[in-house]
Design a protein around this motif. Structure first.
Motif, PDB file in Angstrom:
ATOM      1  N   ARG A 152       2.901  79.685 -32.115  1.00 52.91           N
ATOM      2  CA  ARG A 152       3.168  79.658 -33.555  1.00 52.91           C
ATOM      3  C   ARG A 152       1.947  80.058 -34.370  1.00 52.91           C
ATOM      4  O   ARG A 152       2.068  80.435 -35.528  1.00 52.91           O
ATOM      5  CB  ARG A 152       3.601  78.247 -33.991  1.00 52.91           C
ATOM      6  CG  ARG A 152       5.077  78.000 -33.875  1.00 52.91           C
ATOM      7  CD  ARG A 152       5.494  77.764 -32.502  1.00 52.91           C
ATOM      8  NE  ARG A 152       6.947  77.512 -32.422  1.00 52.91           N
ATOM      9  CZ  ARG A 152       7.564  77.472 -31.272  1.00 52.91           C
ATOM     10  NH1 ARG A 152       6.928  77.661 -30.155  1.00 52.91           N
ATOM     11  NH2 ARG A 152       8.861  77.261 -31.245  1.00 52.91           N
ATOM     12  N   SER A 172       9.629  74.398 -36.468  1.00 54.99           N
ATOM     13  CA  SER A 172       9.700  75.492 -35.508  1.00 54.99           C
ATOM     14  C   SER A 172       9.794  74.991 -34.073  1.00 54.99           C
ATOM     15  O   SER A 172      10.494  75.574 -33.246  1.00 54.99           O
ATOM     16  CB  SER A 172       8.467  76.387 -35.674  1.00 54.99           C
ATOM     17  OG  SER A 172       8.460  77.412 -34.710  1.00 54.99           O
ATOM     18  N   ARG A 190      11.154  76.997 -27.939  1.00 58.26           N
ATOM     19  CA  ARG A 190      10.932  75.553 -28.085  1.00 58.26           C
ATOM     20  C   ARG A 190      10.682  74.925 -26.730  1.00 58.26           C
ATOM     21  O   ARG A 190      11.217  75.383 -25.720  1.00 58.26           O
ATOM     22  CB  ARG A 190      12.151  74.897 -28.727  1.00 58.26           C
ATOM     23  CG  ARG A 190      12.300  75.261 -30.182  1.00 58.26           C
ATOM     24  CD  ARG A 190      13.424  74.510 -30.810  1.00 58.26           C
ATOM     25  NE  ARG A 190      13.409  74.736 -32.253  1.00 58.26           N
ATOM     26  CZ  ARG A 190      14.185  74.093 -33.090  1.00 58.26           C
ATOM     27  NH1 ARG A 190      15.035  73.196 -32.656  1.00 58.26           N
ATOM     28  NH2 ARG A 190      14.115  74.338 -34.376  1.00 58.26           N
ATOM     29  N   SER A 209      14.295  84.059 -29.602  1.00 65.21           N
ATOM     30  CA  SER A 209      13.171  83.118 -29.724  1.00 65.21           C
ATOM     31  C   SER A 209      11.924  83.669 -29.045  1.00 65.21           C
ATOM     32  O   SER A 209      10.809  83.384 -29.490  1.00 65.21           O
ATOM     33  CB  SER A 209      13.539  81.749 -29.155  1.00 65.21           C
ATOM     34  OG  SER A 209      13.767  81.815 -27.769  1.00 65.21           O
ATOM     35  N   THR A 232      10.485  86.327 -31.520  1.00 66.70           N
ATOM     36  CA  THR A 232       9.911  85.748 -32.742  1.00 66.70           C
ATOM     37  C   THR A 232       8.867  84.667 -32.465  1.00 66.70           C
ATOM     38  O   THR A 232       8.461  83.948 -33.378  1.00 66.70           O
ATOM     39  CB  THR A 232      11.039  85.157 -33.616  1.00 66.70           C
ATOM     40  OG1 THR A 232      11.716  84.138 -32.881  1.00 66.70           O
ATOM     41  CG2 THR A 232      12.001  86.231 -34.081  1.00 66.70           C
ATOM     42  N   ARG A 233       8.454  84.535 -31.214  1.00 64.77           N
ATOM     43  CA  ARG A 233       7.464  83.516 -30.810  1.00 64.77           C
ATOM     44  C   ARG A 233       7.893  82.121 -31.271  1.00 64.77           C
ATOM     45  O   ARG A 233       7.115  81.354 -31.809  1.00 64.77           O
ATOM     46  CB  ARG A 233       6.084  83.831 -31.372  1.00 64.77           C
ATOM     47  CG  ARG A 233       5.467  85.095 -30.845  1.00 64.77           C
ATOM     48  CD  ARG A 233       4.019  85.208 -31.283  1.00 64.77           C
ATOM     49  NE  ARG A 233       3.439  86.478 -30.902  1.00 64.77           N
ATOM     50  CZ  ARG A 233       2.968  86.763 -29.697  1.00 64.77           C
ATOM     51  NH1 ARG A 233       2.992  85.870 -28.744  1.00 64.77           N
ATOM     52  NH2 ARG A 233       2.452  87.953 -29.446  1.00 64.77           N
ATOM     53  N   SER A 234       9.158  81.816 -31.043  1.00 58.33           N
ATOM     54  CA  SER A 234       9.671  80.517 -31.473  1.00 58.33           C
ATOM     55  C   SER A 234      10.373  79.766 -30.348  1.00 58.33           C
ATOM     56  O   SER A 234      11.253  78.945 -30.589  1.00 58.33           O
ATOM     57  CB  SER A 234      10.612  80.694 -32.676  1.00 58.33           C
ATOM     58  OG  SER A 234      11.710  81.522 -32.331  1.00 58.33           O
TER      59      SER A 234
END
Length: 158
Positions: free
Chosen positions: A47, A61, A155, A148, A151-153
């Motif tokens: 992030r 996030s 989890r 994900s 978008t470097r998201s």
């Protein structure tokens, strides 16, 4: 080379291989001068590579509580990987940013992943490596995880 168990499906093999690879990569990252890092820190780093979120934005996030995100940020700050600064537009807002040490850890992680991929490329041919990449990418698309990654998201697992 380990014999393939015909009972293991691709998703299970990907999970087991990914977990084992994470442990090897973490050991190599630690050996390269970043001994305090943990796998969970990688989700925070992702992030901070392209952004400078607040703790609240980081929590949202990551899909964790603000308290959990604050704890992770504080750990990384204590280790010297993250700094906090007042937002230029609103001085009451505190943002997180990677330090030079944090940027170095990212570079080291990228290097050790490239090294491991090079080691794998020496054990299987380029066509098989490309096919494995296509299969895992298709699996990721199938389960809705590709966005994900882009978008470097990603989890942490729950």
């Amino acid at each position: 080379m380990a014999e393939q168990d015909p009972q293991l499906d691709l998703a299970t093999l990907a999970f087991i291989a990914g977990s084992a690879v994470n442990e090897v990569l973490l050991r190599r990252i630690r050996d390269a001068g970043h001994p305090g890092l943990r796998i969970s820190h990688g989700y925070v780093f992702q992030r901070l590579i392209d952004g400078q979120p607040t703790v609240g934005e980081l929590a949202a996030s990551l899909g964790v509580t603000q308290q959990a995100a604050s704890k992770a940020a504080r750990e990384l700050e204590d280790l010297g990987y993250v700094d906090r600064y007042a937002d230029a537009a609103d001085g009451r807002v505190t943002r997180l940013v990677l330090t030079a040490k944090g940027t170095d850890a990212v570079a080291v992680a990228r290097r050790v992943r490239d090294e491991l991929q090079g080691e794998l490329a020496k054990t299987i041919n380029a066509r098989d490596l490309a096919a494995a990449r296509r299969a895992l990418t298709a699996l990721l698309d199938l389960v809705g995880g590709a966005e994900s990654v882009r978008t470097r998201s990603v989890r942490p697992a729950s």
